[in-house]
Structure formats: structure tokens, C-alpha cells
Write an enzyme that holds these catalytic residues in place. Sequence first.
Site, PDB file in Angstrom:
ATOM      1  N   ASP A  91      14.236  14.645  33.167  1.00  0.00           N
ATOM      2  CA  ASP A  91      13.471  13.959  32.115  1.00  0.00           C
ATOM      3  C   ASP A  91      12.027  14.455  32.017  1.00  0.00           C
ATOM      4  O   ASP A  91      11.084  13.660  32.013  1.00  0.00           O
ATOM      5  CB  ASP A  91      13.465  12.444  32.352  1.00  0.00           C
ATOM      6  CG  ASP A  91      14.848  11.882  32.616  1.00  0.00           C
ATOM      7  OD1 ASP A  91      15.806  12.374  32.008  1.00  0.00           O
ATOM      8  OD2 ASP A  91      14.976  10.955  33.443  1.00  0.00           O
ATOM      9  N   GLU A 145      18.314   8.273  22.925  1.00  0.00           N
ATOM     10  CA  GLU A 145      17.356   7.824  23.942  1.00  0.00           C
ATOM     11  C   GLU A 145      16.284   8.899  24.123  1.00  0.00           C
ATOM     12  O   GLU A 145      16.255   9.911  23.432  1.00  0.00           O
ATOM     13  CB  GLU A 145      18.080   7.582  25.272  1.00  0.00           C
ATOM     14  CG  GLU A 145      18.829   8.798  25.784  1.00  0.00           C
ATOM     15  CD  GLU A 145      19.673   8.521  27.013  1.00  0.00           C
ATOM     16  OE1 GLU A 145      19.447   7.497  27.680  1.00  0.00           O
ATOM     17  OE2 GLU A 145      20.555   9.342  27.324  1.00  0.00           O
TER      18      GLU A 145
END
Length: 539
Positions: free
Chosen positions: A14, A187
Site C-alpha cells: 500500500d 478501495e
Amino acid sequence: MTIANPVLPGFHPDPSMIRVGDTYYIASSTFEWWPGVRIHESKDLAHWNYVGSALDRVSQLDMRGNPSSGGIWAPDLSYADGRFWLIFTDVKTVNGAFKDCVNYLVTADDIRGPWSDPIRLNGVGFDASLFHDDDGRKYLVQQTWDHREYHHAFNGITITELDVDTMRLMPETTRTLWEGTDVKVTEGPHLYKINGWYYLFAAEGGTQYEHQESVARSRTLDALSFEVMPNNPLIGNYDAPDGYLQKQGHGALVDTPAGEWYYASLCGRPWRHETEPSHGVRGWCTLGRETSIQKIEWDADGWPYVVGGRAGTRYVPAPKDAILTEAPEDHSQHDEFDADVLGPDWNTLRVPFDEHMGRVGGGSLTLRGQGSLCNLFELSLIARRWQAFDFDAETKVSFDPKTYMAMAGLTNYYSDLFWSWAFVTYDERRRTRVIEVAQNDNGDYTSFLKDDAIAVPDGADVWLRTCVRTSTYTYEYSFDGDTWHEIPVKLDAKVLSDDYVAQRYGGFFTGGFVGLAAVDVSGYGEEAVFDHFDYRELA
């Protein structure tokens, strides 16, 4: 100069990448591992150095009892108004309908800290990011979680304005910017304003092999005003099973001083057993989700694309204005435990290393036995990431238990449900210390040696070593540090992979670790003394 992917090997998912002047920074997720949010810096995008973690005080973060793969999800790093801003999510529930997540904001004048105590923002959804508009307004952009079983759980990307005077969100301004594509699982949003357009980058498809990054844009931040990129997705490996890099998506965009563009993305590098078909079993990512960087260009209509194709490439040209950054060639580590604090490679679970776990300094690490390696509250374990497919790690331990309930040794660890270790304990029938190897596979605990556990000579210390060779690994022991003996147990490394864990548990977001642990489930706190630790990556 060439960027060789992944740029951050081993469990660095991420990535949130920014540039401040001539320096690039990446913040990555840490989940239940302490300290929270790792930050790296570079001036060339190819070579990166760890500069610290933003969340290093209990006043900032309380993860005691958090489930495995809960904790810190998808931090967002930004720079505005002369300071660094960091949004992070603390997730308290992994399985089931709810996530029970809270989003926080911390700031710092210097990337190395100190970072402020957190401001609690909301719990609407995870993967939140902070967008600083050019008119001075700020917005929290986030995935939105819907717990209702008759709705899809990923309920689009919402935006909420942040009052910069009070540092509080204004819920009345909340609106849905984009509902995502039919790929779903939308997301990881990041919002950018480029040439009068608001560009929304968001991950879709989930975090496994269907993972990808989608792009949409709008002239305004009005509700549902974003149009999807015609040649979407930007990046993804769902249809490229033979690529060296897999699972790419969920990342951040950055420009160089000279006007080039790059995109940092999470990725995985799977391996397969020789008996497994290449297109039937996508593979096992024992190093977890790593960080890669791809070069971006823009087409005539103002849409971004990955140079070399949406599957990305292993090798990428570095920026033309790159400034060479010195960084270690590998991540080997040797620790004699001379310092009175743990070095930057070490991590603990959920809480910082403290007197309840043990003490360090003066040439040794003492671990005080607490709960088992399944414990979410009281655990004496320090560990470091697997950052290579092939490595050796060893230690020397002095330990004199008087019960089988006390154990200390060397562990390969994914989570409380998936781990193994070689350890010293006590065999009450033989009235001697022994070396055993055990594995926990989703709660299925196996002692491999049993009655053949290796007897430890009276007064002897024990050297333990693990030899990881991509698909399998073993443990070895020595009583003098020179003559080593392989323990006749060969373990399948896939048990410590995201992909294996995903078959059995909803939290599969970290990666393999190797480390030292002491357990005493009798509750008397037997102590083990470790003389050194050596992690050596093999070419």
C-alpha cells in the site's frame, strides 16, 4: 540508472508516495506489527533508505488484542502548508460483516518526526487519504464500508471536507464521488488535481491476483461526477500470469522536478512448486506484498498509462533528473545486542518492546516468557521481515527451563495462526532439556520430533539456525557454533504466504518474518538469553 522492482522487497504494501523538493518518500502499511507505518526516502526512485516509523509511541497507537492483519491499513502521506500529514486506519475486526475501523491524522514538521499524537477523524471506511485542493480546502477521501449483508461491502469512494481550523471533519459535506466499476472491491483512493482535472486513482478487484488500479476523473468534486478511464485499468496482472510481478495496484502517483511521472504500487512475487501448473496455481507470495514503481505517461486525451503495458515491467528507467542515492545492496543484518534499544530492522507485535517482554543491551537480548505464539495480548517475540527468497538466520540461546510449558527459540512467523519454530524446552520424562520443532497451521499444532526430541547436554548453550530456500525451509542446531546438524523436518514455505492464509482466514496482508521468541504458559516468566542474531541473504 534503472529502477529494479520491487524497490522495497518483503512486506511493504500500500505505498503512499510523495515528493518534497528533490526527495521522494514512501509510507507503507504495517498492520499489527510495531512500530506503525514505515517510511523510506530516495532521490532517484531506485534506491531507498528507511528513515523511521511515524507511530512509535503508545499514545499514538493501541493495537493490544488486534487481530492478525488488523491494525494499520493503507497510510496516506502528504505534504502541505510546510508540514507532513499522515492519515492511517486502525482496523479492529478482520473477519465478518464489520471492520470497526478508526481513521486518524498525525502531522510532523520533519519526516523523521516527532509525529503528533493522533486526531480521531471517523470510522466510515478504511484506506483514507487526505487531498489538499489548490483553493486551500482539505478533504478526506475514503473507501466506504457497508456492513449490511444485502449490499456489496465496498460502497464507493466518499469525500468529506476537513475543517482546517478545528481539524475536524464536517459530516454534512460527505458525498460519494465514484461508485467504482463492475470489477468492484473499490478501495485505496488517492485524489490528484492535474491540468484542471481531478483524477481519482483507486484499487479494485481485491488484494489477490485480480488486483488492479482504476482511474476516473472529473472537472469538479460533485457527487458521482467522475467518469472512468476508457482503457481502464491503469495497471493489473490478472491476465498476465507469467509476469515476474503480480497483484499490482493500490498505489500513488508522483511527478519529478523535470515533469516525468511515476506510480508506486503494491505487488507480489509468487513462486510455485515444480508439481504445480503455472496457470492453475498462480503461486505463493512468502515475501508478502512489496512495493514496485512504474513509469507513467499521458495520452492525447489526458489519461495516464503505464509505459511497457498495464502488466508493468521489472526494470524501469529512472528519472532523467535522478540524484544517486546510496543504499544497502541487500538487507542482511547482524545484531550483537550491544545497544539498549532494538535496531530499526526489528519489530514486535501490537505493542512496543518493554520490560514485560524483556530487556536488551550489553551484548545480549533477554526475553521473558509470556503467552504462546498464538497470543494477541502478551507475547515476547521480536522479528524481522523476510526480504529475500533464500536466506539463513541464526542465534545462540541460553535457556534452562524446568517445565515443558517454557520454550524459547527461533521462529518463522506469519501470524498467530500460521508459524513454526525450533525451540529449547524441557522433557519431564527424560528429565533433560530438548530441542523440538513445531508448526501451527491455522490452529493445527504439530510437534515433529516428539519422543525423538534432541537432548541438550548439561550446561550447554544452543545455537539454532533456519535455512529458507524459496519453497521449503529447515532448522539446524549446534552445541558449539561450529558443527551444525540439520533437524530432519522440511517445512513447506507456502504456509507462511498471503495466498495460503487467504484460503483459511480473512486477514492475509502481511508476509513472512523470522525472529526470536520466549514462551512460558505456566505464567512464571522463565527467561531466555539470546547472544546474537544473524540474518544473511543468499545471492
